[in-house]
Design a protein around this motif. Structure first.
Motif, mmCIF file in Angstrom:
data_model
loop_
_atom_site.group_PDB
_atom_site.id
_atom_site.type_symbol
_atom_site.label_atom_id
_atom_site.label_comp_id
_atom_site.label_asym_id
_atom_site.label_seq_id
_atom_site.Cartn_x
_atom_site.Cartn_y
_atom_site.Cartn_z
ATOM 1 N N THR A 200 0.774 -1.157 -0.072
ATOM 2 C CA THR A 200 0.018 -0.078 -0.157
ATOM 3 C C THR A 200 0.733 1.241 -0.114
ATOM 4 O OG1 THR A 200 -1.620 -1.334 1.129
ATOM 5 C CG2 THR A 200 -1.835 1.142 1.335
ATOM 6 N N ILE A 201 1.964 1.293 1.034
ATOM 7 C CA ILE A 201 2.927 2.388 0.802
ATOM 8 C C ILE A 201 3.664 2.651 -0.389
ATOM 9 C CG2 ILE A 201 4.781 3.142 2.086
ATOM 10 C CD1 ILE A 201 3.842 1.890 4.561
ATOM 11 N N ALA A 202 3.847 1.609 -0.951
ATOM 12 C CA ALA A 202 4.827 1.425 -2.478
ATOM 13 C C ALA A 202 3.773 1.995 -3.373
ATOM 14 C CB ALA A 202 5.075 0.201 -2.820
ATOM 15 N N ALA A 203 2.449 1.828 -3.231
ATOM 16 C CA ALA A 203 1.467 2.087 -4.328
ATOM 17 C C ALA A 203 1.004 3.503 -4.265
ATOM 18 C CB ALA A 203 0.243 1.286 -4.358
ATOM 19 N N ALA A 204 1.287 4.349 -3.020
ATOM 20 C CA ALA A 204 0.680 5.613 -2.841
ATOM 21 C C ALA A 204 1.470 6.621 -3.820
ATOM 22 C CB ALA A 204 1.194 5.933 -1.422
ATOM 23 N N PRO A 205 0.503 7.578 -4.159
ATOM 24 C CA PRO A 205 1.168 8.637 -5.283
ATOM 25 C C PRO A 205 2.389 9.193 -4.534
ATOM 26 C CG PRO A 205 -1.204 8.896 -4.678
ATOM 27 C CD PRO A 205 -0.782 7.779 -3.652
ATOM 28 N N PRO A 206 3.451 9.414 -5.772
ATOM 29 C CA PRO A 206 4.624 9.824 -5.367
ATOM 30 C C PRO A 206 4.661 11.086 -4.566
ATOM 31 C CG PRO A 206 4.502 8.980 -7.715
ATOM 32 C CD PRO A 206 3.150 8.908 -7.027
ATOM 33 N N ALA A 207 3.636 12.076 -4.912
ATOM 34 C CA ALA A 207 3.591 13.618 -4.207
ATOM 35 C C ALA A 207 3.243 13.192 -2.693
ATOM 36 C CB ALA A 207 2.734 14.146 -5.035
ATOM 37 N N TRP A 208 2.660 12.122 -2.401
ATOM 38 C CA TRP A 208 2.299 11.936 -0.736
ATOM 39 C C TRP A 208 3.507 12.156 0.086
ATOM 40 C CZ3 TRP A 208 -2.120 7.777 0.212
ATOM 41 C CH2 TRP A 208 -3.444 8.353 -0.426
ATOM 42 N N SER A 209 3.116 12.974 1.299
ATOM 43 C CA SER A 209 4.253 13.015 2.256
ATOM 44 C C SER A 209 4.357 11.580 3.297
ATOM 45 C CB SER A 209 3.851 13.852 3.490
ATOM 46 O OG SER A 209 2.767 13.352 4.137
ATOM 47 N N ALA A 210 5.441 11.583 3.671
ATOM 48 C CA ALA A 210 6.043 10.179 4.343
ATOM 49 C C ALA A 210 4.882 9.749 5.137
ATOM 50 C CB ALA A 210 7.531 10.345 4.889
ATOM 51 N N THR A 211 4.415 10.830 6.043
ATOM 52 C CA THR A 211 3.247 10.308 7.045
ATOM 53 C C THR A 211 2.045 9.822 6.362
ATOM 54 O OG1 THR A 211 3.040 12.584 7.384
ATOM 55 C CG2 THR A 211 4.266 11.653 8.838
ATOM 56 N N LYS A 212 1.716 10.767 5.273
ATOM 57 C CA LYS A 212 0.565 10.102 4.483
ATOM 58 C C LYS A 212 0.615 8.788 3.749
ATOM 59 C CE LYS A 212 -3.105 12.190 1.761
ATOM 60 N NZ LYS A 212 -3.688 13.425 0.909
ATOM 61 N N ALA A 213 1.709 8.649 3.265
ATOM 62 C CA ALA A 213 2.125 7.335 2.696
ATOM 63 C C ALA A 213 2.049 6.260 3.815
ATOM 64 C CB ALA A 213 3.278 7.157 1.773
ATOM 65 N N ALA A 214 2.722 6.300 4.644
ATOM 66 C CA ALA A 214 2.603 5.391 5.791
ATOM 67 C C ALA A 214 1.170 5.345 6.554
ATOM 68 C CB ALA A 214 3.701 5.883 7.124
ATOM 69 N N ALA A 215 0.604 6.319 6.530
ATOM 70 C CA ALA A 215 -0.702 6.234 7.372
ATOM 71 C C ALA A 215 -1.701 5.480 6.249
ATOM 72 C CB ALA A 215 -1.470 7.688 7.626
ATOM 73 N N SER A 216 -1.591 5.545 4.876
ATOM 74 C CA SER A 216 -2.321 4.682 4.106
ATOM 75 C C SER A 216 -2.043 3.290 4.430
ATOM 76 C CB SER A 216 -2.078 5.023 2.746
ATOM 77 O OG SER A 216 -0.894 4.588 2.430
ATOM 78 N N GLY A 217 -0.692 2.758 4.783
ATOM 79 C CA GLY A 217 -0.432 1.512 4.862
ATOM 80 C C GLY A 217 -1.238 1.152 6.329
ATOM 81 N N LEU A 218 -0.971 2.007 7.320
ATOM 82 C CA LEU A 218 -1.439 1.580 8.640
ATOM 83 C C LEU A 218 -2.895 1.405 8.586
ATOM 84 C CD1 LEU A 218 0.799 3.587 10.946
ATOM 85 C CD2 LEU A 218 0.822 1.322 10.536
ATOM 86 N N ASN A 219 -3.584 2.272 7.710
ATOM 87 C CA ASN A 219 -4.871 2.182 7.641
ATOM 88 C C ASN A 219 -5.519 0.877 7.102
ATOM 89 O OD1 ASN A 219 -5.694 4.659 8.939
ATOM 90 N ND2 ASN A 219 -5.675 5.893 6.875
ATOM 91 N N ILE A 220 -4.743 0.418 6.253
ATOM 92 C CA ILE A 220 -5.105 -0.926 5.594
ATOM 93 C C ILE A 220 -5.061 -2.103 6.781
ATOM 94 C CG2 ILE A 220 -4.192 -3.075 4.410
ATOM 95 C CD1 ILE A 220 -5.459 -0.759 2.888
ATOM 96 N N ALA A 221 -3.831 -2.109 7.922
ATOM 97 C CA ALA A 221 -3.993 -2.841 8.831
ATOM 98 C C ALA A 221 -5.119 -2.639 9.850
ATOM 99 C CB ALA A 221 -2.505 -2.775 9.531
ATOM 100 N N ALA A 222 -5.316 -1.436 9.977
ATOM 101 C CA ALA A 222 -6.400 -1.024 11.174
ATOM 102 C C ALA A 222 -7.804 -1.515 10.581
ATOM 103 C CB ALA A 222 -6.498 0.505 11.315
ATOM 104 N N ALA A 223 -7.746 -1.415 9.379
ATOM 105 C CA ALA A 223 -9.168 -1.701 8.719
ATOM 106 C C ALA A 223 -9.432 -3.453 8.955
ATOM 107 C CB ALA A 223 -9.429 -1.258 7.571
ATOM 108 N N ALA A 224 -8.248 -4.125 8.687
ATOM 109 C CA ALA A 224 -8.231 -5.454 8.575
ATOM 110 C C ALA A 224 -8.543 -5.986 10.002
ATOM 111 C CB ALA A 224 -7.116 -6.054 8.093
ATOM 112 N N LEU A 225 -7.988 -5.434 11.002
ATOM 113 C CA LEU A 225 -8.126 -5.758 12.384
ATOM 114 C C LEU A 225 -9.498 -5.468 12.955
ATOM 115 C CD1 LEU A 225 -4.726 -4.674 13.703
ATOM 116 C CD2 LEU A 225 -5.554 -7.210 13.837
ATOM 117 N N GLN A 226 -10.045 -4.287 12.279
ATOM 118 C CA GLN A 226 -11.262 -3.819 12.929
ATOM 119 C C GLN A 226 -12.485 -5.019 12.161
ATOM 120 O OE1 GLN A 226 -12.400 -1.064 14.794
ATOM 121 N NE2 GLN A 226 -14.355 -2.098 14.786
ATOM 122 N N SER A 227 -12.112 -5.353 10.862
ATOM 123 C CA SER A 227 -13.039 -6.130 10.266
ATOM 124 C C SER A 227 -13.146 -7.560 10.851
ATOM 125 C CB SER A 227 -12.827 -6.440 8.938
ATOM 126 O OG SER A 227 -11.707 -7.053 8.719
#
Lengths: 189, 189
Positions: free
Chosen positions: A69-96
């Motif tokens: 997910t982090i690798a696929a994030a748009p290049p313009a995204w900041s480090a925190t935004k890219a990393a957050a997109s990855g963590l959100n995947i994990a959070a959503a999976a655990l929530q489900s």
């Protein structure tokens, strides 16, 4: 209980978690787990290194999804935004799969040797995120600091979530990141 | 080598580190350590729980100093400023015994079971800082997130410092905190 997964690994996982919750982690043996799951001990060890490992199955796969997910994030995204997109995947999976995830969490919290294993798992997640950020061009040390800090925020949210069943993990992760944004804005003042 | 400390604990520590560096951690035994330090095995176990413990002696004391520094920080200081004042104490202490600290670091890096012990130690430091912040009135979850993130920054600086003998640890910690400030400013954008 009784949330069987059809596959052998899932059956073993459910049997183990049931027994750990019923009798405690320390007093549960691998033969007890395999008897309940209806498989041989040999089968257990084809899927897991030891009885701790059962509680962390799925994390390697989740870690890979975070990295992708982090690798696929748009290049313009900041480090925190890219990393957050990855963590959100994990959070959503655990929530489900929140009931199972919370069962695991309460077992881990109650057992020191599992808490150590969890620390190692989170360190591996931070390493994965750090590598994914470096691959995006983030400077080495900054990538490591950001990855470790983001995983720290995730852990705090995750622990809180374990005890607050009414809350959603993705939202708690966002709140933790916001609190770091606010706190770190004061650095150097 | 040959930087003897006068006390028994310090002699044992130096003997252990010398032997770990010469022969590797796994191949060194407690009797070898006590023979080199000129004390009995019983004396070793009065000072240390096991041969891993030798490399982490002093950390509990340093952790207490960090907590006291944070408690003594002016009430008006932000959570990050108070926590940074504590981490600076630790950074300065490690810098002042840099040869020993770097020897320990390279041993820990090379040995998985020591890296696990180090993770547990850093988790304890984060717990201590978190409690110190909560005592200052910082909200529970924010205190934990900030403490974990600050310790994460410290660890990244500490690891870098282990390999860059020309750099000073307190300065590297400041740089890591600055990189978090910059990175987290982008959260939510």
């Amino acid at each position: 209980m009784g949330r069987w997964k059809p596959d052998t690994s899932g059956r073993l996982e459910r049997a183990a978690i049931e027994l750990y919750l019923e009798n405690g982690f320390a007093r549960t043996t691998v033969p007890q787990i395999t008897e309940r799951a209806g498989v041989t001990t040999r089968t257990f060890f084809r899927h897991f290194a030891d009885k701790r490992d059962v509680l962390f199955v799925g994390h390697d796969e989740l870690r890979e999804r975070v990295a992708k997910t982090i690798a696929a994030a748009p290049p313009a995204w900041s480090a925190t935004k890219a990393a957050a997109s990855g963590l959100n995947i994990a959070a959503a999976a655990l929530q489900s799969s929140q009931d199972e995830a919370r069962d695991r969490r309460s077992l881990i919290t109650a057992t020191p040797e599992l808490r150590e294993r969890e620390l190692i798992m989170f360190a591996a997640v931070a390493g994965t995120i750090s590598e994914a950020l470096i691959a995006r061009g983030v400077e080495d040390r900054a990538a490591r600091a950001v990855a470790e800090a983001m995983v720290a925020a995730f852990r705090v949210a995750f622990e809180y979530w374990g005890e607050h069943t009414e809350r959603e993990l993705p939202q708690l992760v966002d709140e933790a990141l916001d609190s770091l944004k606010e706190a770190f804005a004061a650095v150097g003042d």
